[in-house]
Design a protein around this motif. Structure first.
Motif, PDB file in Angstrom:
ATOM      1  N   ALA A  23       0.830  -1.207   0.000  1.00  0.00           N
ATOM      2  CA  ALA A  23       0.000   0.000   0.000  1.00  0.00           C
ATOM      3  C   ALA A  23       0.864   1.257   0.000  1.00  0.00           C
ATOM      4  O   ALA A  23       0.559   2.225  -0.706  1.00  0.00           O
ATOM      5  CB  ALA A  23      -0.944  -0.006   1.201  1.00  0.00           C
ATOM      6  N   ALA A  24       1.948   1.234   0.772  1.00  0.00           N
ATOM      7  CA  ALA A  24       2.855   2.386   0.799  1.00  0.00           C
ATOM      8  C   ALA A  24       3.511   2.589  -0.566  1.00  0.00           C
ATOM      9  O   ALA A  24       3.598   3.718  -1.063  1.00  0.00           O
ATOM     10  CB  ALA A  24       3.914   2.185   1.883  1.00  0.00           C
ATOM     11  N   ALA A  25       3.964   1.490  -1.193  1.00  0.00           N
ATOM     12  CA  ALA A  25       4.582   1.581  -2.513  1.00  0.00           C
ATOM     13  C   ALA A  25       3.573   2.070  -3.545  1.00  0.00           C
ATOM     14  O   ALA A  25       3.910   2.858  -4.435  1.00  0.00           O
ATOM     15  CB  ALA A  25       5.148   0.219  -2.916  1.00  0.00           C
ATOM     16  N   LEU A  26       2.347   1.608  -3.434  1.00  0.00           N
ATOM     17  CA  LEU A  26       1.283   2.046  -4.329  1.00  0.00           C
ATOM     18  C   LEU A  26       1.096   3.560  -4.220  1.00  0.00           C
ATOM     19  O   LEU A  26       0.992   4.260  -5.226  1.00  0.00           O
ATOM     20  CB  LEU A  26      -0.020   1.320  -3.982  1.00  0.00           C
ATOM     21  CG  LEU A  26      -1.288   1.799  -4.660  1.00  0.00           C
ATOM     22  CD1 LEU A  26      -1.225   1.528  -6.153  1.00  0.00           C
ATOM     23  CD2 LEU A  26      -2.493   1.119  -4.037  1.00  0.00           C
ATOM     24  N   GLY A  27       1.081   4.055  -2.995  1.00  0.00           N
ATOM     25  CA  GLY A  27       0.919   5.494  -2.791  1.00  0.00           C
ATOM     26  C   GLY A  27       2.045   6.305  -3.404  1.00  0.00           C
ATOM     27  O   GLY A  27       1.805   7.308  -4.079  1.00  0.00           O
ATOM     28  N   VAL A  28       3.272   5.855  -3.207  1.00  0.00           N
ATOM     29  CA  VAL A  28       4.425   6.555  -3.782  1.00  0.00           C
ATOM     30  C   VAL A  28       4.389   6.462  -5.308  1.00  0.00           C
ATOM     31  O   VAL A  28       4.605   7.450  -6.007  1.00  0.00           O
ATOM     32  CB  VAL A  28       5.756   5.987  -3.220  1.00  0.00           C
ATOM     33  CG1 VAL A  28       6.945   6.556  -3.969  1.00  0.00           C
ATOM     34  CG2 VAL A  28       5.865   6.284  -1.736  1.00  0.00           C
TER      35      VAL A  28
END
Length: 132
Positions: A53-58
């Motif tokens: 989810a964090a990678a998706l956001g970035v």
């Protein structure tokens, strides 16, 4: 979502068959909750989902910042293998783990084919959930 449709897990199992050197597969919500996974015992599903989810956001912020539109996929090449994340509809992402020997073209091809099927299954299941 507390339980995924059985077809989601079946799709992950099919990916493991179709993609040589695939070591793990996960579908998570865009906010980092595990929907279904086939991960090795040494990979913590909740942690992988949160990091996805964090990678998706970035990735989404980066593609928007450079004018390349919405997020589609992200490939990370580590010393011992690959982590690939693909948008699977509006509410979920597919993350695949593969060894360094994996054919990235095959990985991308099979993931891109699987994502619309996963999106239909997951988005359909979310629409059928009773509202509280």
């Amino acid at each position: 979502m507390t339980s995924a449709p059985p077809e989601v897990l079946a799709e992950l199992q099919e990916l493991r068959i179709r993609v040589p050197y695939l070591t793990g597969a996960m579908v998570a919500s865009t906010d980092g909750l595990v929907i279904a996974h086939l991960l090795a015992k040494n990979a913590e599903p909740d942690g992988v989902a949160a990091l996805t989810a964090a990678a998706l956001g970035v990735g989404a912020r980066l593609t928007e910042a450079v004018g390349h539109g919405g997020f589609r996929e992200l490939l990370v090449n580590g010393e011992f293998g690959y982590v690939a994340t693909y948008a699977a509809g509006v509410s979920s992402v597919l993350t695949l783990l593969a060894t360094a020997d994996a054919n990235v073209g095959r990985l991308n091809l099979e993931a891109r084919r699987a994502c619309p099927r996963l999106a239909a299954l997951i988005d359909g299941a979310l629409q059928q959930r009773p509202r509280v």
